[in-house]
Design a protein around this motif. Structure first.
Motif, PDB file in Angstrom:
ATOM      1  N   MET A 246       0.845  -1.214   0.000  1.00  0.00           N
ATOM      2  CA  MET A 246       0.000   0.000   0.000  1.00  0.00           C
ATOM      3  C   MET A 246       0.868   1.246   0.000  1.00  0.00           C
ATOM      4  N   LEU A 247       0.456   2.227  -0.782  1.00  0.00           N
ATOM      5  CA  LEU A 247       1.241   3.456  -0.905  1.00  0.00           C
ATOM      6  C   LEU A 247       1.215   4.271   0.374  1.00  0.00           C
ATOM      7  N   CYS A 248       0.001   4.558   0.816  1.00  0.00           N
ATOM      8  CA  CYS A 248      -0.158   5.494   1.921  1.00  0.00           C
ATOM      9  C   CYS A 248      -1.504   5.210   2.572  1.00  0.00           C
ATOM     10  N   ASN A 249      -1.495   4.492   3.706  1.00  0.00           N
ATOM     11  CA  ASN A 249      -2.772   4.207   4.368  1.00  0.00           C
ATOM     12  C   ASN A 249      -3.235   5.427   5.182  1.00  0.00           C
ATOM     13  N   ASP A 250      -4.408   5.302   5.773  1.00  0.00           N
ATOM     14  CA  ASP A 250      -4.992   6.446   6.494  1.00  0.00           C
ATOM     15  C   ASP A 250      -4.082   6.959   7.605  1.00  0.00           C
ATOM     16  N   GLU A 251      -3.474   6.006   8.285  1.00  0.00           N
ATOM     17  CA  GLU A 251      -2.619   6.373   9.422  1.00  0.00           C
ATOM     18  C   GLU A 251      -1.397   7.158   8.944  1.00  0.00           C
ATOM     19  N   MET A 252      -0.787   6.665   7.860  1.00  0.00           N
ATOM     20  CA  MET A 252       0.397   7.354   7.317  1.00  0.00           C
ATOM     21  C   MET A 252       0.005   8.747   6.815  1.00  0.00           C
ATOM     22  N   ARG A 253      -1.151   8.807   6.167  1.00  0.00           N
ATOM     23  CA  ARG A 253      -1.618  10.092   5.647  1.00  0.00           C
ATOM     24  C   ARG A 253      -1.798  11.089   6.799  1.00  0.00           C
ATOM     25  N   LYS A 254      -2.408  10.621   7.875  1.00  0.00           N
ATOM     26  CA  LYS A 254      -2.604  11.500   9.044  1.00  0.00           C
ATOM     27  C   LYS A 254      -1.265  11.959   9.611  1.00  0.00           C
ATOM     28  N   GLY A 255      -0.322  11.032   9.688  1.00  0.00           N
ATOM     29  CA  GLY A 255       1.014  11.348  10.203  1.00  0.00           C
ATOM     30  C   GLY A 255       1.704  12.412   9.361  1.00  0.00           C
ATOM     31  N   ILE A 256       1.588  12.271   8.048  1.00  0.00           N
ATOM     32  CA  ILE A 256       2.208  13.243   7.140  1.00  0.00           C
ATOM     33  C   ILE A 256       1.541  14.609   7.321  1.00  0.00           C
ATOM     34  N   LEU A 257       0.207  14.601   7.330  1.00  0.00           N
ATOM     35  CA  LEU A 257      -0.523  15.872   7.446  1.00  0.00           C
ATOM     36  C   LEU A 257      -0.257  16.560   8.783  1.00  0.00           C
ATOM     37  N   SER A 258       0.034  15.776   9.815  1.00  0.00           N
ATOM     38  CA  SER A 258       0.285  16.381  11.145  1.00  0.00           C
ATOM     39  C   SER A 258       1.599  17.165  11.158  1.00  0.00           C
TER      40      SER A 258
ATOM     41  N   ASP B  69      -4.195   7.563  -6.381  1.00  0.00           N
ATOM     42  CA  ASP B  69      -3.514   7.338  -5.095  1.00  0.00           C
ATOM     43  C   ASP B  69      -2.048   7.782  -5.159  1.00  0.00           C
ATOM     44  N   ARG B  70      -1.401   7.504  -6.280  1.00  0.00           N
ATOM     45  CA  ARG B  70      -0.002   7.957  -6.431  1.00  0.00           C
ATOM     46  C   ARG B  70       0.050   9.475  -6.450  1.00  0.00           C
ATOM     47  N   ALA B  71      -0.866  10.074  -7.208  1.00  0.00           N
ATOM     48  CA  ALA B  71      -0.878  11.537  -7.331  1.00  0.00           C
ATOM     49  C   ALA B  71      -1.186  12.188  -5.979  1.00  0.00           C
ATOM     50  N   GLY B  72      -2.171  11.635  -5.271  1.00  0.00           N
ATOM     51  CA  GLY B  72      -2.554  12.193  -3.966  1.00  0.00           C
ATOM     52  C   GLY B  72      -1.439  12.053  -2.944  1.00  0.00           C
TER      53      GLY B  72
ATOM     54  N   MET C 143       8.661   5.647  -0.101  1.00  0.00           N
ATOM     55  CA  MET C 143       7.879   5.884  -1.326  1.00  0.00           C
ATOM     56  C   MET C 143       8.626   5.421  -2.582  1.00  0.00           C
ATOM     57  N   PRO C 144       7.874   4.921  -3.568  1.00  0.00           N
ATOM     58  CA  PRO C 144       8.509   4.493  -4.819  1.00  0.00           C
ATOM     59  C   PRO C 144       9.162   5.673  -5.562  1.00  0.00           C
ATOM     60  N   GLU C 145      10.122   5.315  -6.397  1.00  0.00           N
ATOM     61  CA  GLU C 145      10.958   6.318  -7.062  1.00  0.00           C
ATOM     62  C   GLU C 145      10.172   7.333  -7.892  1.00  0.00           C
TER      63      GLU C 145
END
Ligand SMILES: [Fe+2]
Ligand SMILES: [Fe+2]
Length: 193
Positions: free
Chosen positions: A1-13, A42-45, A99-101
């Motif tokens: 998975m590219l970015c799950n909800d938890e990772m997304r929240k962590g990044i946004l924080s 998902d990649r773009a987001g 993250m992928p290249e």
């Protein structure tokens, strides 16, 4: 998975104030452009929420991250280390989030553009320019062009950026010239003939 909800929240924080709103705007715009032009939303987001993750850092902190991740700044970047925030954000995306290249590459060139941009690179660059919180002369024309041609919209962004830099007597990164030349060489124009 590219970015799950938890990772997304962590990044946004890690994002504060305007940058938080801007990054969510870029995420929405990037997902929309991806759907429109056939890229994975998902990649773009994911590229979008990471793209300005180091923008709050000072010039010295940018240079420190370059040292840490083996990024060698060019003369223009040494004079304006804030320009490095794309490259340092890409290094963080790679090292801390795995993250992928292709995603790291899009993040790395979102400030300057580059020669031979991929569809993902173009989507992030354009989304950063036209997202909904942006309000400056020309942004509506960029949004309009983005409805029908990502390349014409992108060339319009380069044109406006170059005009702005020249008008303000600012340095121009060689990758921006390379990005502009690449479009022109391909015969892309944004004005109606
Ligand atoms: Fe940025
Ligand atoms: Fe941005």
């Amino acid at each position: 998975m590219l970015c799950n909800d938890e990772m997304r929240k962590g990044i946004l924080s890690r994002l504060r104030g305007y940058r938080y709103e801007h990054s969510l705007g870029v995420e929405r715009a990037a997902r929309r452009l991806a759907e429109q032009y056939g890229e994975d939303p998902d990649r773009a987001g994911t590229a979008a929420i990471l793209h300005d993750i180091t923008k709050h850092l000072s010039p010295q902190e940018q240079l420190n991250l370059c040292e840490k991740y083996g990024i060698i700044p060019c003369a223009v970047e040494k004079s304006e280390p804030k320009m490095l925030h794309g490259k340092t954000a890409a290094a963080i995306a790679r090292a801390e989030y795995g993250m992928p290249e292709e995603i790291c590459q899009a993040i790395a060139c979102h400030t300057t553009g580059r020669n031979r941009m991929t569809l993902l690179d173009k989507i992030l660059y354009l989304a950063d320019y036209i997202e909904e919180t942006r309000d400056f002369p020309g942004v509506d024309q960029a949004r309009e062009l983005a409805k029908t041609s990502i390349d014409r919209a992108l060339l319009y962004c380069y044109d406006q950026t170059l005009i702005e830099l020249v008008t303000r007597g600012k340095l121009i990164h060689s990758d921006t010239i390379a990005a502009y030349n690449d479009m022109i060489r391909q015969g892309i124009r944004w004005r109606e003939a």
